[in-house]
Write an enzyme that holds these catalytic residues in place. Sequence first.
Site, short mmCIF file in Angstrom:
data_model
loop_
_atom_site.label_atom_id
_atom_site.label_comp_id
_atom_site.label_asym_id
_atom_site.label_seq_id
_atom_site.Cartn_x
_atom_site.Cartn_y
_atom_site.Cartn_z
N GLU A 94 0.80 -1.22 0.00
CA GLU A 94 0.00 0.00 0.00
C GLU A 94 0.84 1.28 0.00
O GLU A 94 0.41 2.30 -0.54
CB GLU A 94 -0.95 0.00 1.21
CG GLU A 94 -2.08 -1.00 1.12
CD GLU A 94 -3.02 -0.73 -0.04
OE1 GLU A 94 -3.31 0.47 -0.30
OE2 GLU A 94 -3.44 -1.71 -0.69
N SER A 376 -56.23 -20.46 16.16
CA SER A 376 -56.75 -20.93 17.46
C SER A 376 -55.87 -20.54 18.63
O SER A 376 -56.30 -20.66 19.79
CB SER A 376 -56.91 -22.44 17.42
OG SER A 376 -57.93 -22.81 16.51
#
Length: 670
Positions: A94, A376
């Site tokens: 880099e 239910s």
Amino acid sequence: MTRSWKQGAALAIGATVVGALIALLFFAAAVEASFQERVSWSPTRLLARTSVKAGEPTEWITIAEEPDREGRLRKWVELRELPEFLVDTVMLIEDRRFFDHHGIDLRRVVGAALANLRAGRVVQGGSTITQQLARSVHLPPDRTFSRKFAEALGALVLEWRHEKEVLLEAYLNEIYLAQDGLTAIHGVALASLHTFRKPVEKLTLSETALLAGLIRAPSVYSPLRNPEAARRRRDQVLKILLDAGRVSETSFRQAAAEPIEIRRPGALRGPAPHLLTRVRNELVQELGMDVVARGGLSVATTLDVALQRAALRAVRNGLSQLEASYPELRSGEAPLEAALVVLDPRSGEVRAFVGSRDYRRSQFDHVASARRQPGSAFKPVVALAALARRGDEPPAFTLASLLEDEPLRIELDGRAWEPLNHDGRFRGRVTLREAIEQSLNVPVARMGLELGLERIIEAARRLGIESRMEPWPSLPLGAFELTLLELTRAYAVLAAGGVRAPLHSVLAVRDAEGAEIPIPREDPERVFAAAETYLVTSALQGAVDRGSGAPLRALGFLGAVAGKTGTTDGYRDAWFVTYTPELAVGVWVGFDDGRSLGRAASELALPIAARFLRTAVGTRKGVRFRPPNGIVKAAVELQKEDYCVRTSELFLVGSAPREHCADAESSDLP
């Protein structure tokens, strides 16, 4: 005139210079402020208890760390603690002249500028490590010439203000390297845990090269998304290391021969990722975004790690078992989904929270966000509305009240509504207890209409159900939408004897200095009498022992428990909500696209709950339900069709019927 013009020009130039200097000072101050904010930021730690069982020691562990307001997360490691070889590798690829320049490498700038001019756009970067750091902490990521200029200025500011080692440490902790859902992974330490599931100091040569190579384009070279591109990039970095004399030919060949493993990323969101989203929202609501965004908090959550792990296993293994048993449930594009939530009825604490089958595949929260019809599973709410007193009035119904199980037809907006029982049969006259235990639709619908639909809605609101409900005839059968969390909370009120505790997932919060931050919270509120809710609990115990929930016993859970299944029309949703005196558990199973499951909740949702209860509670352990004051057991005679039945039933004090009939037959006690 000429002199006046020269004076004006000089003033204009002077003003421009002064303005530029002021702007530069403001820019420098802004860059430095952003840098200080980033290097001083620390994530909020989320803690959970390993156990909350009585008599067992409680240990708090960190289950996750929260990203900042921009969704960024990192694990800060000092430069001296990072592997020297990794640091050297990053600088080599880099910015190999990092220690020789003052923020800008002119040779790289000239080379990149020539390449960009030839292409007519930005195709190559000449950014140094310091420039990348300036961009990370202060500038937008777009690749424009104006941004590159600001990036260069920012680098000069940082180099002017800080030592090289400070900048290098910040860069290695700040650089973006991966994505975990909505969370951006910054820094080599956290990226190592995420990508390789190991600490950065234990990386191999191959892994070090791959990690360093990610910096150029994390999404392009992600080994999870594009393993072939990741391999090529790793090999490029290895070749750079070889050419620079940093590795031997043998080491190079061995590392290049290693396969790129497509691993499941390390879990950064902890064992309960859906709950963590809820925790964050709760913190923002109670403390404000500014406090939460600053980070550095220690948040004690209500999560019980042991229960959460049991819940995760129950959902994942349960769904796998269902798909193995019922191949028609297997689907690649829209897989079978499930959710499970566990609440402490007395405190309102969320103890376990599984929002989906796999958080990495689906971040949608099926516990608190999915709205589906409960079917239910809503009947206990109807029963409570019928059994509870209104002021000094006697209850409208008792567990011994006889309901008609005969064909029902109602005209509604020009259409006929004719509810049926799950088996299509009618049983004549049945008690309210039998209707709940056997999950009979028609008698419950009749009772709801006689009771009044608004009264049912009122009971639901008192239990904590906030979703929209309309007074339609189908309401008692759960023909409206709500969340699993709402329904489980309603059952938790039954488990707590009518007391509704404030639902919460945060116990306590401390700031970065260790001082406790007060959290405003409502007190528990009694919304029903304990005797009223106990009647419903008794009926739901019967549902497990003799009715629709009986498979729970067959699957091995023999402790004290009450529960109810729920299967919606077309078998689109399967529910089972259950509780012991200590825990309330809700399970939902279904497809996100609403396809039919083809099977009842007793076959789908209930087995998952059984798996959880066997692990969390044991097969026989647990506190028993105890009748509160205000409950009596009385003998009654019930006129059924052309015969009479003598039985015993539970009643609120003063509500037992006194009617008698001749030729009574004996029946089992409830």
